[in-house]
Design an enzyme around this catalytic site. Structure first.
Site, PDB file in Angstrom:
ATOM      1  N   HIS A   1       6.859  16.411 -26.338  1.00 29.21           N
ATOM      2  CA  HIS A   1       6.860  17.192 -25.092  1.00 29.21           C
ATOM      3  C   HIS A   1       8.214  17.007 -24.405  1.00 29.21           C
ATOM      4  O   HIS A   1       8.781  15.914 -24.430  1.00 29.21           O
ATOM      5  CB  HIS A   1       5.712  16.730 -24.176  1.00 29.21           C
TER       6      HIS A   1
ATOM      7  N   GLU B   1       7.668  25.764 -25.757  1.00 27.77           N
ATOM      8  CA  GLU B   1       7.668  25.564 -24.309  1.00 27.77           C
ATOM      9  C   GLU B   1       9.105  25.583 -23.781  1.00 27.77           C
ATOM     10  O   GLU B   1       9.785  24.539 -23.782  1.00 27.77           O
ATOM     11  CB  GLU B   1       7.027  24.215 -23.966  1.00 27.77           C
TER      12      GLU B   1
HETATM   13  P1  PGA Z   1       2.775  24.015 -17.010  1.00 33.28           P
HETATM   14  O1  PGA Z   1       3.037  22.855 -18.089  1.00 33.28           O
HETATM   15  O2  PGA Z   1       1.651  24.870 -17.553  1.00 33.28           O
HETATM   16  O3  PGA Z   1       2.403  23.307 -15.753  1.00 33.28           O
HETATM   17  O4  PGA Z   1       4.029  24.803 -16.892  1.00 33.28           O
HETATM   18  C1  PGA Z   1       3.003  23.123 -19.456  1.00 33.28           C
HETATM   19  C2  PGA Z   1       3.336  21.870 -20.231  1.00 33.28           C
HETATM   20  O5  PGA Z   1       4.151  21.066 -19.757  1.00 33.28           O
HETATM   21  O6  PGA Z   1       2.798  21.655 -21.328  1.00 33.28           O
END
Ligand code: PGA
Length: 251
Positions: free
Chosen positions: A95, A164
């Protein structure tokens, strides 16, 4: 596949309320393509696991991180430990918050993926570019570099990728769903070209997904689901997103 990443949020009271709301709103027990998962803080795994069993819900529990072979750290959890607990069969790895705040580089993340694969824990590998990299048209180059850790690894269909964009996480800003679709296709092609078994992984989108915008992402061909942070902390909102996924993907 819809995954809730609770990060460092939650309490016993919140969990109780979350499940009450979720089960009232979710349709058809959320049965969906892939699965529905919650990654709670480890300390709350029993509460979450017990709620799922008690309410007979179709949800899996997921680990937010894992120690790699060479990183048996104070505070960390190993794959062996995850295996001993019935609660875990999936693990988020790489992440951006761990890449940035814990200085996790490609080598460390590769180590963690290896440990997952060797213990039959299904990794969800997060990749994504910064806003600066995005502006300079470097997104694909960055993603290709982050995916290069999969070279020479025995990739199986247990691998899931979460795209992401770092600038979209928790910011309320989202990329255009059409652009996300193109990036997801690119990710699938890159992994497929690396995989000796020609496997294309499921690719989730993550970054400010809500019940208001999720349909626009799920409507795209190569978006196989979402990894959701902020909007997953409310059981009603999360259930709405699961319902939207199931309707949009029309299974
Ligand atoms: P968010 O986070 O939906 O709050 O943008 C997503 C993540 O960090 O996996």
């Amino acid at each position: 596949m819809i995954v809730a990443n609770w990060k460092c949020n939650g309490s016993k009271a919140m969990i109780d309320e979350w499940f009450q709301s979720y089960k009232k709103v979710v349709k058809n027990n959320g049965i969906c393509d892939g699965f529905i998962g919650i990654a709670p803080p480890t300390i709350f795994i029993n509460e979450v696991y017990n709620q799922i069993k008690k309410n007979n819900l179709n949800i899996d529990t997921i680990s937010q991180d894992i120690a790699g072979y060479t990183r048996k750290f104070t505070g960390a959890i190993s794959a062996d430990m995850l295996l001993e607990s019935d609660a875990y069969s999936f693990c988020i790895v790489g992440h951006s918050e761990r890449r940035i705040s814990y200085n996790e580089d490609n080598k460390i993340i590769q180590d963690k993926i290896r440990e997952c694969l060797s213990c039959d824990i299904n990794p969800i590998l997060c990749i994504g570019e910064t806003e600066e990299e995005n502006k300079h048209g470097k997104t694909k180059e960055i993603l290709e570099n982050q995916l290069s850790i999969l070279v020479n690894m025995a990739i199986t269909d247990s691998l899931t990728i979460a795209y992401e964009p770092i600038w979209a996480i928790g910011s309320g800003k989202t990329p255009n769903p059409k652009d996300v679709n193109e990036i997801h296709k690119f990710i699938k092609d890159v992994v497929q070209s690396i995989s000796t078994k020609n496997l294309a992984p499921l690719v989730l989108y993550g970054g400010s997904v809500t019940d208001k915008n999720s349909e626009s992402f799920f409507g795209e061909e190569f978006v196989d689901g979402a990894l959701i942070g902020g909007a997953s902390l409310d059981g009603t909102t999360f259930a709405k997103i699961v319902n939207i996924f199931n309707t949009t993907k029309k299974l």
